[in-house]
Design a protein around this motif. Structure first.
Motif, PDB file in Angstrom:
ATOM      1  N   TYR A  33      -4.065  21.841 -30.893  1.00  0.00           N
ATOM      2  CA  TYR A  33      -2.748  21.948 -31.518  1.00  0.00           C
ATOM      3  C   TYR A  33      -1.813  20.834 -31.034  1.00  0.00           C
ATOM      4  O   TYR A  33      -1.160  20.150 -31.837  1.00  0.00           O
ATOM      5  CB  TYR A  33      -2.133  23.322 -31.233  1.00  0.00           C
ATOM      6  N   LEU A  34      -1.744  20.658 -29.723  1.00  0.00           N
ATOM      7  CA  LEU A  34      -0.841  19.644 -29.185  1.00  0.00           C
ATOM      8  C   LEU A  34      -1.259  18.237 -29.594  1.00  0.00           C
ATOM      9  O   LEU A  34      -0.404  17.418 -29.946  1.00  0.00           O
ATOM     10  CB  LEU A  34      -0.763  19.747 -27.658  1.00  0.00           C
ATOM     11  N   SER A  35      -2.549  17.954 -29.586  1.00  0.00           N
ATOM     12  CA  SER A  35      -2.978  16.603 -29.957  1.00  0.00           C
ATOM     13  C   SER A  35      -2.819  16.346 -31.451  1.00  0.00           C
ATOM     14  O   SER A  35      -2.579  15.216 -31.864  1.00  0.00           O
ATOM     15  CB  SER A  35      -4.417  16.338 -29.501  1.00  0.00           C
ATOM     16  N   ALA A  36      -2.911  17.386 -32.260  1.00  0.00           N
ATOM     17  CA  ALA A  36      -2.768  17.216 -33.715  1.00  0.00           C
ATOM     18  C   ALA A  36      -1.305  17.211 -34.160  1.00  0.00           C
ATOM     19  O   ALA A  36      -0.912  16.410 -35.004  1.00  0.00           O
ATOM     20  CB  ALA A  36      -3.525  18.325 -34.453  1.00  0.00           C
ATOM     21  N   LYS A  37      -0.487  18.076 -33.588  1.00  0.00           N
ATOM     22  CA  LYS A  37       0.884  18.261 -34.083  1.00  0.00           C
ATOM     23  C   LYS A  37       1.982  17.722 -33.166  1.00  0.00           C
ATOM     24  O   LYS A  37       3.069  17.424 -33.630  1.00  0.00           O
ATOM     25  CB  LYS A  37       1.155  19.751 -34.323  1.00  0.00           C
ATOM     26  N   HIS A  38       1.712  17.664 -31.860  1.00  0.00           N
ATOM     27  CA  HIS A  38       2.748  17.278 -30.896  1.00  0.00           C
ATOM     28  C   HIS A  38       2.167  16.379 -29.812  1.00  0.00           C
ATOM     29  O   HIS A  38       2.296  16.668 -28.614  1.00  0.00           O
ATOM     30  CB  HIS A  38       3.376  18.525 -30.262  1.00  0.00           C
ATOM     31  N   PHE A  39       1.552  15.291 -30.234  1.00  0.00           N
ATOM     32  CA  PHE A  39       0.881  14.404 -29.285  1.00  0.00           C
ATOM     33  C   PHE A  39       1.835  13.856 -28.235  1.00  0.00           C
ATOM     34  O   PHE A  39       1.449  13.616 -27.093  1.00  0.00           O
ATOM     35  CB  PHE A  39       0.179  13.258 -30.021  1.00  0.00           C
ATOM     36  N   GLN A  40       3.094  13.704 -28.597  1.00  0.00           N
ATOM     37  CA  GLN A  40       4.081  13.172 -27.656  1.00  0.00           C
ATOM     38  C   GLN A  40       4.219  14.076 -26.434  1.00  0.00           C
ATOM     39  O   GLN A  40       4.472  13.589 -25.327  1.00  0.00           O
ATOM     40  CB  GLN A  40       5.435  12.990 -28.350  1.00  0.00           C
ATOM     41  N   ILE A  41       4.046  15.376 -26.620  1.00  0.00           N
ATOM     42  CA  ILE A  41       4.113  16.301 -25.473  1.00  0.00           C
ATOM     43  C   ILE A  41       3.021  15.960 -24.468  1.00  0.00           C
ATOM     44  O   ILE A  41       3.258  15.925 -23.260  1.00  0.00           O
ATOM     45  CB  ILE A  41       4.002  17.769 -25.947  1.00  0.00           C
ATOM     46  N   LEU A  42       1.799  15.697 -24.967  1.00  0.00           N
ATOM     47  CA  LEU A  42       0.709  15.315 -24.066  1.00  0.00           C
ATOM     48  C   LEU A  42       0.981  13.968 -23.412  1.00  0.00           C
ATOM     49  O   LEU A  42       0.626  13.750 -22.257  1.00  0.00           O
ATOM     50  CB  LEU A  42      -0.619  15.261 -24.825  1.00  0.00           C
ATOM     51  N   SER A  43       1.628  13.076 -24.157  1.00  0.00           N
ATOM     52  CA  SER A  43       1.943  11.751 -23.621  1.00  0.00           C
ATOM     53  C   SER A  43       3.018  11.824 -22.536  1.00  0.00           C
ATOM     54  O   SER A  43       2.953  11.106 -21.545  1.00  0.00           O
ATOM     55  CB  SER A  43       2.432  10.825 -24.737  1.00  0.00           C
ATOM     56  N   ASP A  44       3.993  12.686 -22.735  1.00  0.00           N
ATOM     57  CA  ASP A  44       5.127  12.773 -21.816  1.00  0.00           C
ATOM     58  C   ASP A  44       4.871  13.672 -20.606  1.00  0.00           C
ATOM     59  O   ASP A  44       5.602  13.587 -19.621  1.00  0.00           O
ATOM     60  CB  ASP A  44       6.364  13.305 -22.545  1.00  0.00           C
ATOM     61  N   ARG A  45       3.892  14.538 -20.702  1.00  0.00           N
ATOM     62  CA  ARG A  45       3.653  15.516 -19.640  1.00  0.00           C
ATOM     63  C   ARG A  45       2.207  15.419 -19.147  1.00  0.00           C
ATOM     64  O   ARG A  45       1.346  16.178 -19.602  1.00  0.00           O
ATOM     65  CB  ARG A  45       3.964  16.913 -20.150  1.00  0.00           C
ATOM     66  N   PRO A  46       1.936  14.551 -18.201  1.00  0.00           N
ATOM     67  CA  PRO A  46       0.562  14.370 -17.728  1.00  0.00           C
ATOM     68  C   PRO A  46      -0.020  15.606 -17.045  1.00  0.00           C
ATOM     69  O   PRO A  46      -1.233  15.730 -16.912  1.00  0.00           O
ATOM     70  CB  PRO A  46       0.658  13.188 -16.757  1.00  0.00           C
ATOM     71  N   PHE A  47       0.833  16.546 -16.636  1.00  0.00           N
ATOM     72  CA  PHE A  47       0.339  17.762 -15.986  1.00  0.00           C
ATOM     73  C   PHE A  47      -0.633  18.519 -16.885  1.00  0.00           C
ATOM     74  O   PHE A  47      -1.638  19.058 -16.413  1.00  0.00           O
ATOM     75  CB  PHE A  47       1.512  18.664 -15.587  1.00  0.00           C
ATOM     76  N   ILE A  48      -0.357  18.574 -18.182  1.00  0.00           N
ATOM     77  CA  ILE A  48      -1.239  19.279 -19.114  1.00  0.00           C
ATOM     78  C   ILE A  48      -2.621  18.632 -19.113  1.00  0.00           C
ATOM     79  O   ILE A  48      -3.643  19.319 -19.038  1.00  0.00           O
ATOM     80  CB  ILE A  48      -0.642  19.308 -20.534  1.00  0.00           C
ATOM     81  N   GLY A  49      -2.670  17.321 -19.170  1.00  0.00           N
ATOM     82  CA  GLY A  49      -3.938  16.608 -19.137  1.00  0.00           C
ATOM     83  C   GLY A  49      -4.676  16.798 -17.826  1.00  0.00           C
ATOM     84  O   GLY A  49      -5.885  17.016 -17.797  1.00  0.00           O
ATOM     85  N   LEU A  50      -3.933  16.705 -16.716  1.00  0.00           N
ATOM     86  CA  LEU A  50      -4.554  16.885 -15.398  1.00  0.00           C
ATOM     87  C   LEU A  50      -5.119  18.291 -15.239  1.00  0.00           C
ATOM     88  O   LEU A  50      -6.217  18.478 -14.712  1.00  0.00           O
ATOM     89  CB  LEU A  50      -3.546  16.587 -14.293  1.00  0.00           C
ATOM     90  N   LEU A  51      -4.379  19.289 -15.684  1.00  0.00           N
ATOM     91  CA  LEU A  51      -4.854  20.672 -15.601  1.00  0.00           C
ATOM     92  C   LEU A  51      -6.082  20.885 -16.494  1.00  0.00           C
ATOM     93  O   LEU A  51      -7.039  21.555 -16.099  1.00  0.00           O
ATOM     94  CB  LEU A  51      -3.736  21.638 -15.986  1.00  0.00           C
TER      95      LEU A  51
ATOM     96  N   LEU B 258     -15.418  17.191 -21.151  1.00  0.00           N
ATOM     97  CA  LEU B 258     -14.805  16.622 -19.952  1.00  0.00           C
ATOM     98  C   LEU B 258     -14.700  15.110 -20.088  1.00  0.00           C
ATOM     99  O   LEU B 258     -13.627  14.531 -19.864  1.00  0.00           O
ATOM    100  CB  LEU B 258     -15.615  16.986 -18.702  1.00  0.00           C
ATOM    101  N   LEU B 259     -15.774  14.470 -20.463  1.00  0.00           N
ATOM    102  CA  LEU B 259     -15.767  13.019 -20.637  1.00  0.00           C
ATOM    103  C   LEU B 259     -14.752  12.597 -21.698  1.00  0.00           C
ATOM    104  O   LEU B 259     -13.975  11.650 -21.502  1.00  0.00           O
ATOM    105  CB  LEU B 259     -17.161  12.522 -21.007  1.00  0.00           C
ATOM    106  N   LEU B 260     -14.718  13.317 -22.814  1.00  0.00           N
ATOM    107  CA  LEU B 260     -13.768  12.987 -23.879  1.00  0.00           C
ATOM    108  C   LEU B 260     -12.317  13.202 -23.443  1.00  0.00           C
ATOM    109  O   LEU B 260     -11.437  12.403 -23.775  1.00  0.00           O
ATOM    110  CB  LEU B 260     -14.080  13.801 -25.134  1.00  0.00           C
ATOM    111  N   PHE B 261     -12.059  14.282 -22.701  1.00  0.00           N
ATOM    112  CA  PHE B 261     -10.699  14.510 -22.191  1.00  0.00           C
ATOM    113  C   PHE B 261     -10.299  13.399 -21.224  1.00  0.00           C
ATOM    114  O   PHE B 261      -9.171  12.895 -21.284  1.00  0.00           O
ATOM    115  CB  PHE B 261     -10.571  15.866 -21.492  1.00  0.00           C
TER     116      PHE B 261
ATOM    117  N   ILE C 148      -8.275  18.573 -17.411  1.00  0.00           N
ATOM    118  CA  ILE C 148      -9.403  17.880 -16.785  1.00  0.00           C
ATOM    119  C   ILE C 148      -9.902  18.655 -15.572  1.00  0.00           C
ATOM    120  O   ILE C 148     -11.112  18.845 -15.401  1.00  0.00           O
ATOM    121  CB  ILE C 148      -9.019  16.432 -16.421  1.00  0.00           C
ATOM    122  N   ALA C 149      -8.996  19.129 -14.724  1.00  0.00           N
ATOM    123  CA  ALA C 149      -9.402  19.894 -13.538  1.00  0.00           C
ATOM    124  C   ALA C 149     -10.170  21.153 -13.928  1.00  0.00           C
ATOM    125  O   ALA C 149     -11.181  21.496 -13.305  1.00  0.00           O
ATOM    126  CB  ALA C 149      -8.172  20.258 -12.700  1.00  0.00           C
ATOM    127  N   THR C 150      -9.712  21.836 -14.957  1.00  0.00           N
ATOM    128  CA  THR C 150     -10.400  23.037 -15.421  1.00  0.00           C
ATOM    129  C   THR C 150     -11.799  22.696 -15.930  1.00  0.00           C
ATOM    130  O   THR C 150     -12.768  23.399 -15.628  1.00  0.00           O
ATOM    131  CB  THR C 150      -9.573  23.731 -16.533  1.00  0.00           C
TER     132      THR C 150
END
Length: 147
Positions: free
Chosen positions: A81-99, A127-130, A101-103
């Motif tokens: 959802y975030l990558s399709a509709k609100h990619f800027q949120i993923l860009s601005d908040r690296p915590f989501i990506g880090l969490l 994992l590799l794609l993320f 990837i860690a998961t």
């Protein structure tokens, strides 16, 4: 780079969502996750954990598999959802990506330690794609408030 990052995260998210739905199907609508031995299944249904006799091992097995499915579905869906509709949120908040990837690292590690090779592979791909996707998100320049 932003387009490649987005496509990579979309693919990773779709993969997790797919495997979560597949696992949910295997938990409730097939015998794929059942022991081959019917005797073992019967023993699991009559065995309880020491913490609480209402927790028989068979119900716990089904419950843990269902919760794992829900986790995969949630992580896949929210990132999709975030990558399709609100990619800027993923860009601005690296915590989501880090969490995320860690998961996924944890899923791969658990798979390697306790599960089957097919699971390790099925969790290594997203994992590799993320990692590719989140690494390729361009960094946002930080504005200093110092004068």
């Amino acid at each position: 780079m932003n387009k490649i990052a987005r496509i990579s995260i979309l693919l990773a998210s779709s993969t997790l969502l797919f495997f979560g739905l597949l696992h949910l199907h295997g938990t409730f609508f097939s015998t794929d996750l059942h022991p081959q031995s019917l005797d073992l299944t019967a023993r699991l249904k009559s065995s309880h954990i020491q913490m609480d006799v209402s927790g028989n091992l068979w119900k716990l097995w089904i419950g843990f598999n269902a919760m794992f499915s829900a986790g995969l579905i949630f992580i896949g869906s929210i990132n999709l959802y975030l990558s399709a509709k609100h990619f800027q949120i993923l860009s601005d908040r690296p915590f989501i990506g880090l969490l995320t990837i860690a998961t996924n690292v944890f899923f791969v590690w658990i798979g390697y330690q306790y599960m089957i090779n097919a699971f390790v592979l099925s969790m290594s791909v997203p994992l590799l794609l993320f990692v590719i996707g989140f690494v390729l998100i361009p960094g946002k320049p930080r504005i200093s408030n110092e004068k």
